[in-house]
Scaffold this motif. Structure first.
Motif, PDB file in Angstrom:
ATOM      1  N   ASP A 115      -7.076   6.438   9.420  1.00  0.00           N
ATOM      2  CA  ASP A 115      -7.885   6.230   8.231  1.00  0.00           C
ATOM      3  C   ASP A 115      -7.535   4.954   7.473  1.00  0.00           C
ATOM      4  O   ASP A 115      -8.303   4.513   6.616  1.00  0.00           O
ATOM      5  CB  ASP A 115      -7.812   7.458   7.316  1.00  0.00           C
ATOM      6  N   VAL A 116      -6.414   4.333   7.802  1.00  0.00           N
ATOM      7  CA  VAL A 116      -6.109   3.008   7.235  1.00  0.00           C
ATOM      8  C   VAL A 116      -7.154   2.035   7.769  1.00  0.00           C
ATOM      9  O   VAL A 116      -7.721   1.219   7.029  1.00  0.00           O
ATOM     10  CB  VAL A 116      -4.688   2.538   7.620  1.00  0.00           C
ATOM     11  N   ILE A 117      -7.446   2.155   9.053  1.00  0.00           N
ATOM     12  CA  ILE A 117      -8.469   1.309   9.680  1.00  0.00           C
ATOM     13  C   ILE A 117      -9.862   1.679   9.152  1.00  0.00           C
ATOM     14  O   ILE A 117     -10.654   0.804   8.814  1.00  0.00           O
ATOM     15  CB  ILE A 117      -8.382   1.426  11.224  1.00  0.00           C
ATOM     16  N   THR A 118     -10.115   2.969   9.044  1.00  0.00           N
ATOM     17  CA  THR A 118     -11.399   3.422   8.486  1.00  0.00           C
ATOM     18  C   THR A 118     -11.631   2.796   7.109  1.00  0.00           C
ATOM     19  O   THR A 118     -12.724   2.302   6.821  1.00  0.00           O
ATOM     20  CB  THR A 118     -11.400   4.967   8.327  1.00  0.00           C
ATOM     21  N   ALA A 119     -10.587   2.796   6.278  1.00  0.00           N
ATOM     22  CA  ALA A 119     -10.708   2.284   4.911  1.00  0.00           C
ATOM     23  C   ALA A 119     -11.019   0.791   4.902  1.00  0.00           C
ATOM     24  O   ALA A 119     -11.884   0.332   4.148  1.00  0.00           O
ATOM     25  CB  ALA A 119      -9.418   2.563   4.134  1.00  0.00           C
ATOM     26  N   ILE A 120     -10.346   0.031   5.746  1.00  0.00           N
ATOM     27  CA  ILE A 120     -10.578  -1.414   5.791  1.00  0.00           C
ATOM     28  C   ILE A 120     -11.976  -1.707   6.342  1.00  0.00           C
ATOM     29  O   ILE A 120     -12.718  -2.530   5.807  1.00  0.00           O
ATOM     30  CB  ILE A 120      -9.491  -2.132   6.630  1.00  0.00           C
ATOM     31  N   ASP A 165      12.870  12.211  14.035  1.00  0.00           N
ATOM     32  CA  ASP A 165      11.563  12.375  13.391  1.00  0.00           C
ATOM     33  C   ASP A 165      10.545  11.618  14.233  1.00  0.00           C
ATOM     34  O   ASP A 165      10.449  10.396  14.147  1.00  0.00           O
ATOM     35  CB  ASP A 165      11.630  11.818  11.965  1.00  0.00           C
ATOM     36  N   PRO A 166       9.792  12.322  15.085  1.00  0.00           N
ATOM     37  CA  PRO A 166       8.917  11.626  16.023  1.00  0.00           C
ATOM     38  C   PRO A 166       7.792  10.860  15.321  1.00  0.00           C
ATOM     39  O   PRO A 166       7.343  11.248  14.248  1.00  0.00           O
ATOM     40  CB  PRO A 166       8.354  12.745  16.899  1.00  0.00           C
ATOM     41  N   LEU A 167       7.344   9.802  15.970  1.00  0.00           N
ATOM     42  CA  LEU A 167       6.203   9.038  15.462  1.00  0.00           C
ATOM     43  C   LEU A 167       4.953   9.889  15.462  1.00  0.00           C
ATOM     44  O   LEU A 167       4.803  10.785  16.296  1.00  0.00           O
ATOM     45  CB  LEU A 167       5.944   7.839  16.384  1.00  0.00           C
ATOM     46  N   LYS A 168       4.049   9.619  14.529  1.00  0.00           N
ATOM     47  CA  LYS A 168       2.728  10.239  14.598  1.00  0.00           C
ATOM     48  C   LYS A 168       2.065   9.744  15.879  1.00  0.00           C
ATOM     49  O   LYS A 168       2.272   8.597  16.278  1.00  0.00           O
ATOM     50  CB  LYS A 168       1.891   9.854  13.380  1.00  0.00           C
ATOM     51  N   ARG A 169       1.267  10.594  16.478  1.00  0.00           N
ATOM     52  CA  ARG A 169       0.718  10.252  17.786  1.00  0.00           C
ATOM     53  C   ARG A 169      -0.149   8.999  17.771  1.00  0.00           C
ATOM     54  O   ARG A 169      -0.204   8.247  18.731  1.00  0.00           O
ATOM     55  CB  ARG A 169      -0.080  11.435  18.354  1.00  0.00           C
ATOM     56  N   GLU A 170      -0.845   8.790  16.634  1.00  0.00           N
ATOM     57  CA  GLU A 170      -1.773   7.668  16.571  1.00  0.00           C
ATOM     58  C   GLU A 170      -1.105   6.374  16.102  1.00  0.00           C
ATOM     59  O   GLU A 170      -1.753   5.321  16.055  1.00  0.00           O
ATOM     60  CB  GLU A 170      -2.955   8.021  15.645  1.00  0.00           C
ATOM     61  N   ALA A 171       0.175   6.441  15.738  1.00  0.00           N
ATOM     62  CA  ALA A 171       0.826   5.309  15.058  1.00  0.00           C
ATOM     63  C   ALA A 171       0.730   3.988  15.829  1.00  0.00           C
ATOM     64  O   ALA A 171       0.312   2.966  15.268  1.00  0.00           O
ATOM     65  CB  ALA A 171       2.284   5.650  14.755  1.00  0.00           C
ATOM     66  N   ALA A 172       1.089   4.003  17.104  1.00  0.00           N
ATOM     67  CA  ALA A 172       1.103   2.758  17.884  1.00  0.00           C
ATOM     68  C   ALA A 172      -0.304   2.184  18.045  1.00  0.00           C
ATOM     69  O   ALA A 172      -0.496   0.969  17.981  1.00  0.00           O
ATOM     70  CB  ALA A 172       1.748   3.005  19.242  1.00  0.00           C
ATOM     71  N   VAL A 173      -1.269   3.051  18.246  1.00  0.00           N
ATOM     72  CA  VAL A 173      -2.657   2.603  18.434  1.00  0.00           C
ATOM     73  C   VAL A 173      -3.192   1.958  17.152  1.00  0.00           C
ATOM     74  O   VAL A 173      -3.875   0.928  17.194  1.00  0.00           O
ATOM     75  CB  VAL A 173      -3.564   3.805  18.833  1.00  0.00           C
ATOM     76  N   VAL A 174      -2.849   2.528  16.019  1.00  0.00           N
ATOM     77  CA  VAL A 174      -3.300   1.997  14.735  1.00  0.00           C
ATOM     78  C   VAL A 174      -2.656   0.637  14.456  1.00  0.00           C
ATOM     79  O   VAL A 174      -3.324  -0.303  14.020  1.00  0.00           O
ATOM     80  CB  VAL A 174      -3.010   3.002  13.591  1.00  0.00           C
ATOM     81  N   VAL A 175      -1.381   0.517  14.753  1.00  0.00           N
ATOM     82  CA  VAL A 175      -0.676  -0.757  14.572  1.00  0.00           C
ATOM     83  C   VAL A 175      -1.340  -1.843  15.427  1.00  0.00           C
ATOM     84  O   VAL A 175      -1.622  -2.949  14.961  1.00  0.00           O
ATOM     85  CB  VAL A 175       0.823  -0.605  14.917  1.00  0.00           C
ATOM     86  N   GLU A 176      -1.618  -1.500  16.657  1.00  0.00           N
ATOM     87  CA  GLU A 176      -2.295  -2.419  17.580  1.00  0.00           C
ATOM     88  C   GLU A 176      -3.683  -2.794  17.047  1.00  0.00           C
ATOM     89  O   GLU A 176      -4.070  -3.968  17.045  1.00  0.00           O
ATOM     90  CB  GLU A 176      -2.412  -1.728  18.948  1.00  0.00           C
ATOM     91  N   GLY A 177      -4.404  -1.797  16.551  1.00  0.00           N
ATOM     92  CA  GLY A 177      -5.749  -2.012  16.007  1.00  0.00           C
ATOM     93  C   GLY A 177      -5.741  -2.955  14.812  1.00  0.00           C
ATOM     94  O   GLY A 177      -6.598  -3.834  14.697  1.00  0.00           O
ATOM     95  N   LEU A 178      -4.774  -2.792  13.944  1.00  0.00           N
ATOM     96  CA  LEU A 178      -4.666  -3.659  12.759  1.00  0.00           C
ATOM     97  C   LEU A 178      -4.447  -5.107  13.175  1.00  0.00           C
ATOM     98  O   LEU A 178      -5.071  -6.027  12.654  1.00  0.00           O
ATOM     99  CB  LEU A 178      -3.522  -3.187  11.849  1.00  0.00           C
ATOM    100  N   LYS A 179      -3.562  -5.295  14.145  1.00  0.00           N
ATOM    101  CA  LYS A 179      -3.296  -6.656  14.629  1.00  0.00           C
ATOM    102  C   LYS A 179      -4.593  -7.288  15.146  1.00  0.00           C
ATOM    103  O   LYS A 179      -4.870  -8.447  14.889  1.00  0.00           O
ATOM    104  CB  LYS A 179      -2.247  -6.620  15.741  1.00  0.00           C
ATOM    105  N   LYS A 180      -5.387  -6.502  15.868  1.00  0.00           N
ATOM    106  CA  LYS A 180      -6.660  -7.009  16.402  1.00  0.00           C
ATOM    107  C   LYS A 180      -7.626  -7.371  15.283  1.00  0.00           C
ATOM    108  O   LYS A 180      -8.489  -8.233  15.446  1.00  0.00           O
ATOM    109  CB  LYS A 180      -7.293  -5.966  17.332  1.00  0.00           C
ATOM    110  N   MET A 181      -7.500  -6.702  14.139  1.00  0.00           N
ATOM    111  CA  MET A 181      -8.370  -6.996  12.992  1.00  0.00           C
ATOM    112  C   MET A 181      -7.832  -8.167  12.173  1.00  0.00           C
ATOM    113  O   MET A 181      -8.390  -8.506  11.130  1.00  0.00           O
ATOM    114  CB  MET A 181      -8.461  -5.764  12.076  1.00  0.00           C
TER     115      MET A 181
END
Ligand code: ADP
Ligand code: MG
Length: 314
Positions: free
Chosen positions: A298-303, A188-204
């Motif tokens: 959109d997790v990042i968008t929401a925050i 079950d492949p990762l969503k394409r944006e998954a790694a970038v979003v994880v990285e973005g959250l850490k930065k926030m």
């Protein structure tokens, strides 16, 4: 923030496909400390596909696939869909070119031609499915399911499972009449944006976690790929809510992102529950946010939206 600001933010969210259920939910999101992601269907595409099917009994591969697909026919799980699809293609192509089916019948019609009748079906959340086919018990699921039913897992099967899992795949065990019949390997492949979003959250300053009902080896392989260090695996649906409550103990604001299939208790327990994708109705009901586009961004968008609306700099 003024009521007007909240209304504006809710509208901006809606325009992005982020549905927010009320001002309280919007306000809580600014202080999120942990975001817990479900694995299957949330971090991953939930479009699992079968990569291998191996028979460990005397059964013929076609019969084995028929059996497993028949057992999964009533399941809503992404894994079930993948298995049925694989069996469909296997049978379809093994009948070519004589199949009267080509171009005439729907996929469902073709499947119903070879599907076996399954009775006493039950879906066991976090474990798999069970039913009776030809009067014999069929089990399709993980080690836990087979162990509960006292089915022995031979050593060669166990090593085959481990090999799949170290490669981030999920091995699904199949038992027929109390005997281990075979294994199906699913990717079950990762969503394409998954790694970038994880990285973005850490930065926030937000800490990402992954929680899954899948086994530890697969979970850790997937977490590593996506950049999440904190993983909880082999967690039953109710256990996901316990993971959240434990993190809330020190007053931390915890968000849960889930796709619905049995994530409702966790979505409800979280300070901010985010249902992602079309999801199931129960999940949407349990959540504070619905991320309509099925995109993790959109997790990042929401925050962001919450932080901007309730900015301490006024
Ligand atoms: P997740 O928490 O990653 O969304 P689930 O809790 O839905 O995963 O499922 C956990 C595990 O239970 C799966 O990895 C699989 O091994 C097994 N399982 C659940 N449902 C099914 C099914 N319909 N067919 C086969 N295995 C299943
Ligand atoms: Mg899921």
């Amino acid at each position: 923030a003024t009521p007007t600001a909240v209304m504006v933010a809710t509208g901006v969210g809606a325009n992005h496909g982020v549905l927010i259920k009320g001002g309280d939910a919007l306000e809580r999101a600014q202080n999120i400390r942990y975001v817990i992601f479900d694995k299957t269907g949330t971090l991953t595409q939930g479009k699992a596909s079968v990569t291998t099917a191996k028979v460990f009994s005397g059964m013929e591969l076609g019969d084995f696939l028929t059996l497993v697909a028949s057992a999964e026919a009533s399941s809503e799980h992404p894994l079930a869909k993948a298995i049925i699809d694989y069996a469909y293609h296997y049978h379809f192509f093994s009948k070519l070119p004589t199949s009267k089916a080509i171009g005439k019948q729907s996929k469902e019609d073709i499947i119903s031609e070879w599907l076996l009748e399954a009775v006493e079906f039950s879906a066991l959340p976090g474990r798999g499915v069970q039913c009776l086919i030809n009067g014999k018990k069929v089990l399709v699921g993980n080690r836990k399911l087979l162990m509960e039913n006292k089915v022995l897992i031979p050593m060669e099967v166990e090593s085959f499972m481990v090999e799949l899992e170290l490669n981030a795949k999920t091995g699904i065990l199949v038992a027929y009449d109390g005997i281990l019949a075979g294994v199906i390997g699913v990717a079950d492949p990762l969503k394409r944006e998954a790694a970038v979003v994880v990285e973005g959250l850490k930065k926030m300053g937000v800490q990402p976690l992954m929680v899954t009902g899948d086994n530890w080896r697969t979970a850790e392989a997937v977490a590593k790929e996506v950049g999440i260090e904190d993983v909880r695996a082999e967690v039953m649906p109710a256990g996901k809510a316990d993971v959240i409550r434990a993190l809330q103990m020190d007053g931390s604001v915890v968000a849960m992102v889930g796709d619905g299939i049995n994530d409702s208790p966790a979505l409800a327990a979280a300070d901010v529950g985010m249902a992602i994708g079309a999801g199931t109705d129960i999940a949407i009901e349990a959540a504070d946010y619905v991320l309509m586009k099925n995109s993790l961004e959109d997790v990042i968008t929401a925050i962001d939206l919450s932080r901007k609306t309730f900015s301490r700099i006024r």
